[in-house]
Design a protein around this motif. Structure first.
Motif, PDB file in Angstrom:
ATOM      1  N   CYS A   1       1.095  -1.141   0.298  1.00  0.00           N
ATOM      2  CA  CYS A   1       0.012   0.353  -0.316  1.00  0.00           C
ATOM      3  C   CYS A   1       0.855   1.477  -0.063  1.00  0.00           C
ATOM      4  O   CYS A   1       0.290   2.067  -0.968  1.00  0.00           O
ATOM      5  CB  CYS A   1      -0.845  -0.037   1.172  1.00  0.00           C
ATOM      6  N   SER A   2       1.854   1.163   0.501  1.00  0.00           N
ATOM      7  CA  SER A   2       2.461   2.512   0.629  1.00  0.00           C
ATOM      8  C   SER A   2       4.031   2.073   0.090  1.00  0.00           C
ATOM      9  O   SER A   2       5.083   3.070   0.154  1.00  0.00           O
ATOM     10  CB  SER A   2       2.879   2.698   2.546  1.00  0.00           C
ATOM     11  N   GLY A   3       3.736   1.512  -0.783  1.00  0.00           N
ATOM     12  CA  GLY A   3       5.451   1.123  -1.609  1.00  0.00           C
ATOM     13  C   GLY A   3       5.748   1.937  -2.390  1.00  0.00           C
ATOM     14  O   GLY A   3       5.257   2.535  -3.213  1.00  0.00           O
ATOM     15  N   THR A   4       6.670   2.017  -3.457  1.00  0.00           N
ATOM     16  CA  THR A   4       7.380   3.167  -4.014  1.00  0.00           C
ATOM     17  C   THR A   4       8.265   1.740  -5.375  1.00  0.00           C
ATOM     18  O   THR A   4       8.407   0.717  -4.977  1.00  0.00           O
ATOM     19  CB  THR A   4       7.991   3.749  -3.932  1.00  0.00           C
ATOM     20  N   PHE A   5       7.539   2.198  -6.403  1.00  0.00           N
ATOM     21  CA  PHE A   5       8.056   1.306  -7.814  1.00  0.00           C
ATOM     22  C   PHE A   5      10.022   0.825  -7.931  1.00  0.00           C
ATOM     23  O   PHE A   5      10.268   1.882  -7.438  1.00  0.00           O
ATOM     24  CB  PHE A   5       7.785   1.967  -9.015  1.00  0.00           C
ATOM     25  N   LEU A   6      10.035   0.361  -8.086  1.00  0.00           N
ATOM     26  CA  LEU A   6      11.348  -0.581  -7.653  1.00  0.00           C
ATOM     27  C   LEU A   6      11.780  -1.147  -9.241  1.00  0.00           C
ATOM     28  O   LEU A   6      11.316  -1.712 -10.385  1.00  0.00           O
ATOM     29  CB  LEU A   6      12.192  -1.260  -7.137  1.00  0.00           C
ATOM     30  N   LEU A   7      13.070   0.446 -10.182  1.00  0.00           N
ATOM     31  CA  LEU A   7      13.648  -0.407 -11.569  1.00  0.00           C
ATOM     32  C   LEU A   7      15.037  -0.494 -11.102  1.00  0.00           C
ATOM     33  O   LEU A   7      15.553   0.703  -9.833  1.00  0.00           O
ATOM     34  CB  LEU A   7      13.136   0.866 -11.909  1.00  0.00           C
ATOM     35  N   GLY A   8      15.480  -0.891 -11.627  1.00  0.00           N
ATOM     36  CA  GLY A   8      16.645  -1.575 -11.946  1.00  0.00           C
ATOM     37  C   GLY A   8      17.712  -2.299 -12.048  1.00  0.00           C
ATOM     38  O   GLY A   8      16.718  -3.688 -12.884  1.00  0.00           O
ATOM     39  N   PHE A   9      18.399  -3.108 -12.461  1.00  0.00           N
ATOM     40  CA  PHE A   9      19.218  -3.903 -13.285  1.00  0.00           C
ATOM     41  C   PHE A   9      19.739  -5.208 -12.108  1.00  0.00           C
ATOM     42  O   PHE A   9      20.259  -4.848 -11.355  1.00  0.00           O
ATOM     43  CB  PHE A   9      20.848  -3.442 -14.381  1.00  0.00           C
ATOM     44  N   ASP A  10      19.108  -6.438 -12.543  1.00  0.00           N
ATOM     45  CA  ASP A  10      19.527  -6.984 -11.805  1.00  0.00           C
ATOM     46  C   ASP A  10      19.845  -8.820 -12.286  1.00  0.00           C
ATOM     47  O   ASP A  10      19.336  -8.957 -13.419  1.00  0.00           O
ATOM     48  CB  ASP A  10      18.162  -7.186 -10.698  1.00  0.00           C
ATOM     49  N   THR A  11      20.156  -9.815 -11.389  1.00  0.00           N
ATOM     50  CA  THR A  11      20.709 -10.726 -11.731  1.00  0.00           C
ATOM     51  C   THR A  11      18.784 -11.659 -11.223  1.00  0.00           C
ATOM     52  O   THR A  11      18.482 -11.725 -10.663  1.00  0.00           O
ATOM     53  CB  THR A  11      21.579 -11.811 -11.450  1.00  0.00           C
ATOM     54  N   VAL A  12      18.391 -12.697 -11.969  1.00  0.00           N
ATOM     55  CA  VAL A  12      16.794 -14.064 -11.902  1.00  0.00           C
ATOM     56  C   VAL A  12      17.739 -14.430 -10.455  1.00  0.00           C
ATOM     57  O   VAL A  12      18.497 -15.253 -10.255  1.00  0.00           O
ATOM     58  CB  VAL A  12      17.390 -14.818 -12.671  1.00  0.00           C
ATOM     59  N   THR A  13      16.649 -14.270  -9.582  1.00  0.00           N
ATOM     60  CA  THR A  13      16.623 -15.486  -8.294  1.00  0.00           C
ATOM     61  C   THR A  13      16.036 -16.332  -8.777  1.00  0.00           C
ATOM     62  O   THR A  13      15.380 -16.218  -8.756  1.00  0.00           O
ATOM     63  CB  THR A  13      15.883 -13.906  -7.147  1.00  0.00           C
ATOM     64  N   GLU A  14      15.668 -17.302  -7.544  1.00  0.00           N
ATOM     65  CA  GLU A  14      14.512 -18.057  -7.489  1.00  0.00           C
ATOM     66  C   GLU A  14      13.245 -17.290  -7.333  1.00  0.00           C
ATOM     67  O   GLU A  14      11.523 -18.285  -7.799  1.00  0.00           O
ATOM     68  CB  GLU A  14      14.748 -19.207  -6.730  1.00  0.00           C
ATOM     69  N   HIS A  15      12.838 -15.967  -6.987  1.00  0.00           N
ATOM     70  CA  HIS A  15      11.617 -16.056  -7.211  1.00  0.00           C
ATOM     71  C   HIS A  15      10.983 -15.145  -8.216  1.00  0.00           C
ATOM     72  O   HIS A  15       9.908 -14.762  -7.622  1.00  0.00           O
ATOM     73  CB  HIS A  15      11.422 -14.731  -5.754  1.00  0.00           C
ATOM     74  N   ASP A  16      11.578 -15.271  -9.079  1.00  0.00           N
ATOM     75  CA  ASP A  16      11.704 -14.695 -10.340  1.00  0.00           C
ATOM     76  C   ASP A  16      10.513 -15.036 -11.340  1.00  0.00           C
ATOM     77  O   ASP A  16      10.716 -15.762 -11.350  1.00  0.00           O
ATOM     78  CB  ASP A  16      12.703 -13.488 -10.887  1.00  0.00           C
ATOM     79  N   GLN A  17       9.659 -14.236 -11.810  1.00  0.00           N
ATOM     80  CA  GLN A  17       9.136 -14.525 -13.710  1.00  0.00           C
ATOM     81  C   GLN A  17       9.767 -13.574 -14.360  1.00  0.00           C
ATOM     82  O   GLN A  17      10.479 -12.912 -14.454  1.00  0.00           O
ATOM     83  CB  GLN A  17       7.850 -14.280 -13.309  1.00  0.00           C
ATOM     84  N   THR A  18      10.783 -14.375 -15.317  1.00  0.00           N
ATOM     85  CA  THR A  18      11.271 -13.646 -16.585  1.00  0.00           C
ATOM     86  C   THR A  18      10.507 -13.346 -17.712  1.00  0.00           C
ATOM     87  O   THR A  18       9.671 -14.224 -18.234  1.00  0.00           O
ATOM     88  CB  THR A  18      12.704 -14.638 -17.070  1.00  0.00           C
ATOM     89  N   TYR A  19      10.272 -12.080 -18.342  1.00  0.00           N
ATOM     90  CA  TYR A  19       9.585 -11.998 -19.421  1.00  0.00           C
ATOM     91  C   TYR A  19      10.770 -10.739 -20.562  1.00  0.00           C
ATOM     92  O   TYR A  19      12.206 -10.857 -19.755  1.00  0.00           O
ATOM     93  CB  TYR A  19       9.291 -11.282 -19.328  1.00  0.00           C
ATOM     94  N   GLN A  20      10.645 -11.384 -21.872  1.00  0.00           N
ATOM     95  CA  GLN A  20      10.755 -10.545 -22.790  1.00  0.00           C
ATOM     96  C   GLN A  20      10.478  -9.985 -23.717  1.00  0.00           C
ATOM     97  O   GLN A  20       9.313  -9.674 -24.061  1.00  0.00           O
ATOM     98  CB  GLN A  20      11.790 -11.428 -23.899  1.00  0.00           C
ATOM     99  N   ILE A  21      10.691  -8.213 -23.832  1.00  0.00           N
ATOM    100  CA  ILE A  21      10.161  -7.439 -24.829  1.00  0.00           C
ATOM    101  C   ILE A  21      11.223  -7.216 -25.293  1.00  0.00           C
ATOM    102  O   ILE A  21      12.177  -6.168 -25.344  1.00  0.00           O
ATOM    103  CB  ILE A  21       9.695  -6.296 -23.352  1.00  0.00           C
ATOM    104  N   GLU A  22      10.776  -7.780 -26.970  1.00  0.00           N
ATOM    105  CA  GLU A  22      12.173  -7.097 -27.700  1.00  0.00           C
ATOM    106  C   GLU A  22      13.233  -7.153 -27.388  1.00  0.00           C
ATOM    107  O   GLU A  22      13.944  -6.603 -27.492  1.00  0.00           O
ATOM    108  CB  GLU A  22      11.674  -5.821 -27.960  1.00  0.00           C
ATOM    109  N   GLY A  23      13.769  -8.350 -27.143  1.00  0.00           N
ATOM    110  CA  GLY A  23      15.133  -8.459 -26.554  1.00  0.00           C
ATOM    111  C   GLY A  23      15.171  -8.124 -25.517  1.00  0.00           C
ATOM    112  O   GLY A  23      16.753  -8.126 -24.964  1.00  0.00           O
TER     113      GLY A  23
END
Length: 100
Positions: free
Chosen positions: A40-62
């Motif tokens: 509810c009080s969170g802010t969006f996070l953007l950054g470059f990172d490596t995959v973890t076991e909790h991630d879903q990975t997607y591709q958008i134009e490479g």
């Protein structure tokens, strides 16, 4: 491959590719999109990172996009843009197009 739940504008895609190349960021990294803090009080996070076991990975134009499965419901429908203005340059995250 599953459709990505977020959108990247053309400006954002160009800036992400430029940043990845200019900084020689390895292909094992992707753009992480998520939340910092509570839902509810969170802010969006953007950054470059490596995959973890909790991630879903997607591709958008490479571009590899990483979203923690626990954050998925909070980022569905967001749009990431890159803006250049008098106050500086940077990424913006918009939820205006999300269905309520």
């Amino acid at each position: 491959m599953i459709a990505c739940p977020i959108q990247l504008t053309e400006k954002a895609k160009l800036e992400i590719r430029t940043t990845l190349q200019a900084n020689k960021i390895p292909e094992t990294y992707g753009l992480r999109v998520g939340l910092r803090g509570g839902a509810c009080s969170g802010t969006f996070l953007l950054g470059f990172d490596t995959v973890t076991e909790h991630d879903q990975t997607y591709q958008i134009e490479g571009i590899k996009v990483l979203i923690d499965k626990r954050h998925l419901m909070y980022v569905i429908g967001v749009s990431v843009d890159y803006e250049e203005g008098a106050n500086g340059n940077g990424y913006t995250v918009s939820t205006a197009d999300r269905e309520r």
